[in-house]
Design an enzyme around this catalytic site. Sequence first.
Site, mmCIF file in Angstrom:
data_model
loop_
_atom_site.group_PDB
_atom_site.id
_atom_site.type_symbol
_atom_site.label_atom_id
_atom_site.label_comp_id
_atom_site.label_asym_id
_atom_site.label_seq_id
_atom_site.Cartn_x
_atom_site.Cartn_y
_atom_site.Cartn_z
ATOM 1 N N ARG A 164 0.872 -1.182 0.000
ATOM 2 C CA ARG A 164 0.000 0.000 0.000
ATOM 3 C C ARG A 164 0.908 1.230 0.000
ATOM 4 O O ARG A 164 2.053 1.172 0.433
ATOM 5 C CB ARG A 164 -0.911 -0.019 1.220
ATOM 6 C CG ARG A 164 -1.831 -1.249 1.257
ATOM 7 C CD ARG A 164 -2.986 -1.046 2.209
ATOM 8 N NE ARG A 164 -3.762 -2.258 2.415
ATOM 9 C CZ ARG A 164 -4.790 -2.630 1.661
ATOM 10 N NH1 ARG A 164 -5.157 -1.885 0.629
ATOM 11 N NH2 ARG A 164 -5.453 -3.727 1.911
ATOM 12 N N THR A 192 -5.670 1.221 -6.579
ATOM 13 C CA THR A 192 -4.721 0.883 -7.647
ATOM 14 C C THR A 192 -5.182 1.439 -8.983
ATOM 15 O O THR A 192 -4.380 1.961 -9.772
ATOM 16 C CB THR A 192 -4.599 -0.657 -7.759
ATOM 17 O OG1 THR A 192 -4.281 -1.168 -6.470
ATOM 18 C CG2 THR A 192 -3.546 -1.051 -8.761
ATOM 19 N N ILE A 219 -11.312 -8.186 -3.037
ATOM 20 C CA ILE A 219 -12.064 -9.259 -2.388
ATOM 21 C C ILE A 219 -13.408 -8.721 -1.894
ATOM 22 O O ILE A 219 -14.383 -9.452 -1.782
ATOM 23 C CB ILE A 219 -11.223 -9.864 -1.241
ATOM 24 C CG1 ILE A 219 -11.750 -11.248 -0.875
ATOM 25 C CG2 ILE A 219 -11.155 -8.955 -0.061
ATOM 26 C CD1 ILE A 219 -10.852 -12.011 0.033
ATOM 27 N N ASP A 220 -13.468 -7.411 -1.634
ATOM 28 C CA ASP A 220 -14.702 -6.818 -1.102
ATOM 29 C C ASP A 220 -15.794 -6.653 -2.167
ATOM 30 O O ASP A 220 -16.926 -6.328 -1.841
ATOM 31 C CB ASP A 220 -14.407 -5.421 -0.509
ATOM 32 C CG ASP A 220 -13.517 -5.480 0.706
ATOM 33 O OD1 ASP A 220 -13.250 -6.599 1.187
ATOM 34 O OD2 ASP A 220 -13.088 -4.412 1.173
ATOM 35 N N ARG A 265 -14.767 -3.570 3.894
ATOM 36 C CA ARG A 265 -14.481 -2.293 4.564
ATOM 37 C C ARG A 265 -15.666 -1.342 4.421
ATOM 38 O O ARG A 265 -16.151 -0.800 5.397
ATOM 39 C CB ARG A 265 -13.236 -1.694 3.919
ATOM 40 C CG ARG A 265 -12.529 -0.699 4.770
ATOM 41 C CD ARG A 265 -11.443 -0.016 3.975
ATOM 42 N NE ARG A 265 -10.139 -0.631 4.127
ATOM 43 C CZ ARG A 265 -9.350 -0.970 3.111
ATOM 44 N NH1 ARG A 265 -9.748 -0.789 1.881
ATOM 45 N NH2 ARG A 265 -8.174 -1.495 3.326
ATOM 46 N N GLU A 319 -16.470 -6.343 8.470
ATOM 47 C CA GLU A 319 -15.536 -5.536 9.277
ATOM 48 C C GLU A 319 -15.892 -4.045 9.328
ATOM 49 O O GLU A 319 -15.575 -3.363 10.294
ATOM 50 C CB GLU A 319 -14.106 -5.703 8.768
ATOM 51 C CG GLU A 319 -13.928 -5.235 7.343
ATOM 52 C CD GLU A 319 -12.491 -5.359 6.843
ATOM 53 O OE1 GLU A 319 -12.304 -5.319 5.627
ATOM 54 O OE2 GLU A 319 -11.575 -5.473 7.671
ATOM 55 N N MET A 377 -7.294 -15.541 6.637
ATOM 56 C CA MET A 377 -7.230 -16.916 6.106
ATOM 57 C C MET A 377 -8.015 -16.997 4.799
ATOM 58 O O MET A 377 -7.631 -17.701 3.870
ATOM 59 C CB MET A 377 -7.822 -17.901 7.115
ATOM 60 C CG MET A 377 -6.985 -17.998 8.356
ATOM 61 S SD MET A 377 -7.618 -19.218 9.465
ATOM 62 C CE MET A 377 -7.185 -20.706 8.597
ATOM 63 N N ILE A 378 -9.127 -16.247 4.737
ATOM 64 C CA ILE A 378 -9.960 -16.268 3.532
ATOM 65 C C ILE A 378 -9.230 -15.618 2.359
ATOM 66 O O ILE A 378 -9.276 -16.092 1.232
ATOM 67 C CB ILE A 378 -11.302 -15.549 3.821
ATOM 68 C CG1 ILE A 378 -12.150 -16.422 4.735
ATOM 69 C CG2 ILE A 378 -12.043 -15.182 2.540
ATOM 70 C CD1 ILE A 378 -13.420 -15.779 5.228
HETATM 71 N N1 LIG Z 1 -5.916 8.335 -5.401
HETATM 72 C C1 LIG Z 1 -4.807 7.632 -5.678
HETATM 73 N N2 LIG Z 1 -3.922 8.079 -6.585
HETATM 74 C C2 LIG Z 1 -2.805 7.393 -6.879
HETATM 75 N N3 LIG Z 1 -2.489 6.206 -6.304
HETATM 76 C C3 LIG Z 1 -3.328 5.703 -5.392
HETATM 77 C C4 LIG Z 1 -4.531 6.381 -5.021
HETATM 78 N N4 LIG Z 1 -5.162 5.643 -4.075
HETATM 79 C C5 LIG Z 1 -4.381 4.556 -3.868
HETATM 80 N N5 LIG Z 1 -3.279 4.582 -4.653
HETATM 81 C C6 LIG Z 1 -2.195 3.593 -4.692
HETATM 82 O O1 LIG Z 1 -2.701 2.339 -5.126
HETATM 83 C C7 LIG Z 1 -2.093 1.281 -4.398
HETATM 84 C C8 LIG Z 1 -3.141 0.371 -3.809
HETATM 85 O O2 LIG Z 1 -4.151 1.114 -3.134
HETATM 86 P P1 LIG Z 1 -4.950 0.503 -1.899
HETATM 87 O O3 LIG Z 1 -6.033 1.437 -1.563
HETATM 88 O O4 LIG Z 1 -3.995 0.136 -0.826
HETATM 89 O O5 LIG Z 1 -5.500 -0.887 -2.432
HETATM 90 P P2 LIG Z 1 -6.559 -1.267 -3.530
HETATM 91 O O6 LIG Z 1 -6.005 -0.945 -4.849
HETATM 92 O O7 LIG Z 1 -6.723 -2.716 -3.332
HETATM 93 O O8 LIG Z 1 -7.794 -0.470 -3.226
HETATM 94 C C9 LIG Z 1 -1.205 1.905 -3.351
HETATM 95 O O9 LIG Z 1 0.140 1.775 -3.755
HETATM 96 C C10 LIG Z 1 -1.647 3.362 -3.305
HETATM 97 O O10 LIG Z 1 -0.580 4.247 -3.040
HETATM 98 O O1 LIG Z 2 -4.586 -5.441 6.525
HETATM 99 P P1 LIG Z 2 -4.615 -4.908 5.143
HETATM 100 O O2 LIG Z 2 -3.661 -5.564 4.228
HETATM 101 O O3 LIG Z 2 -4.540 -3.434 5.093
HETATM 102 O O4 LIG Z 2 -5.994 -5.322 4.518
HETATM 103 C C1 LIG Z 2 -7.228 -5.065 5.076
HETATM 104 C C2 LIG Z 2 -8.207 -4.648 4.019
HETATM 105 O O5 LIG Z 2 -8.003 -5.283 2.793
HETATM 106 C C3 LIG Z 2 -9.228 -5.716 2.226
HETATM 107 O O6 LIG Z 2 -9.286 -7.102 2.316
HETATM 108 C C4 LIG Z 2 -9.322 -5.386 0.770
HETATM 109 O O7 LIG Z 2 -8.982 -4.097 0.528
HETATM 110 P P2 LIG Z 2 -8.395 -3.654 -0.881
HETATM 111 O O8 LIG Z 2 -9.012 -4.546 -1.929
HETATM 112 O O9 LIG Z 2 -8.865 -2.254 -1.027
HETATM 113 O O10 LIG Z 2 -6.950 -3.825 -0.837
HETATM 114 C C5 LIG Z 2 -10.298 -5.062 3.097
HETATM 115 O O11 LIG Z 2 -11.445 -5.844 3.207
HETATM 116 C C6 LIG Z 2 -9.593 -4.936 4.409
HETATM 117 O O12 LIG Z 2 -10.096 -3.908 5.196
HETATM 118 MG MG LIG Z 3 -9.531 -0.522 -1.952
#
Ligand SMILES: Nc1ncnc2c1ncn2[C@@H]1O[C@H](COP(=O)(O)OP(=O)(O)O)[C@@H](O)[C@H]1O
Ligand SMILES: O=P(O)(O)OC[C@H]1O[C@](O)(COP(=O)(O)O)[C@@H](O)[C@@H]1O
Ligand SMILES: [Mg+2]
EC number: 2.7.1.11
Length: 471
Positions: A164, A192, A219-220, A265, A319, A377-378
Amino acid sequence: MGSSPNSKPKIVRGTAGYVLEDVPHLADYIPDTPTYTNPLQNNPAYSVVKQYFVHVDDSVPQKIITNKDSPRGIHFRRAGPRQRVYFEADDVQAAIVTCGGLCPGLNTVIREIVCALYHMYGVKKVLGINGGYKGFYAHNTISLTPKSVNDIHKRGGTILGSSRGGHDTTKIVDSIQDRGINQVFIIGGDGTQRGADRIFEEIRRRRLKVAVVGIPKTIDNDIPVIDKSFGFDTAVEEAQRAINAAHVEAESGENGIGVVKLMGRYSGFIAMYATLASRDVDCCLIPESPFHLEGPGGLFEFAERRLKENGHMVIVIAEGAGQELVSESIQSMHKQDASGNKLLQDVGLWISQKIKEHFSRQKTMNINLKYIDPTYMIRAVPSNASDNVYCTLLAQSAVHGAMAGYTGFTSGLVNGRQTYIPFYRIIEGQNKVVITDRMWARLLSSTNQPSFTIAKTISEEKREDEATGEQ
Ligand SMILES: Nc1ncnc2c1ncn2[C@@H]1O[C@H](COP(=O)(O)OP(=O)(O)O)[C@@H](O)[C@H]1O
Ligand SMILES: O=P(O)(O)OC[C@H]1O[C@](O)(COP(=O)(O)O)[C@@H](O)[C@@H]1O
Ligand SMILES: [Mg+2]
């Protein structure tokens, strides 16, 4: 260098209210790009397929429920191989990155991108970026071949690692440019895809011949537009094991209560589908449906009734459910993770504690509460058979799109068809359970739990009526 390229949405209108929300193409900002015959034309596996290539005008409607007077509405470009491609195999340097939280199927997507590039298009240079976005500028890369990824789909997690935070657009695009990467496959959730959009915009600004392609992971199931995200089915299936265990524990103790926390979330899809699939759940609590504990129509009253009727009960809680109640009783620090996502309080522990306190105060029933938190675990299991097939289609569609010169898009399933969706549609909001929809009504009728919002509204209205003397 000319003026800044246009980054406005590409909207094409047709007859009878037809709208195509098209995706950008490299030719939009690099004129006179040469094209080549698609090598699939000579591939014995595919050349026998009638109409293997997708017609250039094919599109998929976003809404399939219509009536005789409704306009044709919004469409997305249909995914699949095109007659002409914009890259020669030897010139392609592809890169794959996985970002955000884990999700079953990540390795399958990686495997299938590598295999599609190799076997369908003859592309031999595929790089894996280690450790998410920051891996572009802070970590080493690994070379990926069909041999090295051969059995990775049998493992959970991602062989590339993930992270992240660390999204630095300039550094990432500099690295893409320095390494000569011209196809970037970015696997991740809403955050992402936002990052991918920023990378795409910067690449377009620099007028680089680089296709930027997103593959939606969550996954959400909280990414909008698409039917569902990969790994979701696996997560629901895996959640059954935890719910079964909670049910066995609850049934075996006197006034047994099994509490299971599942991920979600902001969206309660896993909890809702796991509940619907299991039929052992008495109450499902999700972020979209506020609930209350005390008083008429509250959770405690319902739990007392269920225990009296059945002697046991199972509660599934997402959660992100009831976070406003948790922060009323636990000092909320408003903490965020490295990506800016809100860090949640453990609602499972909190609710278990509240239920225990309630029954010990009441002194009418001795309860036996067991709390199960299977969340990580899931997330860590490999994807099941149907998700594996889904991941394969997503990955192959992504590769076909990049080879055809499309860019700035996410590969996604819409009404059962593979499509290319512009980034701006994917990042504009979150997919949530609509509690006024039939699916939530089905859940309420299967658990027979109170509809807290309605009960609370009615009791509040009643209180107000009593105060004002109205009947
Ligand atoms: N608004 C945004 N602009 C640019 N990069 C972002 C933004 N939000 C999240 N990211 C980047 O995308 C990656 C994953 O974001 P994250 O929220 O942790 O997970 P997910 O993509 O699963 O929602 C991280 O490296 C984060 O810095
Ligand atoms: O402990 P971590 O890695 O931050 O992940 C927790 C979060 O990741 C998730 O499984 C999925 O979130 P993202 O798909 O946005 O990464 C959420 O349900 C949960 O709150
Ligand atoms: Mg997300």
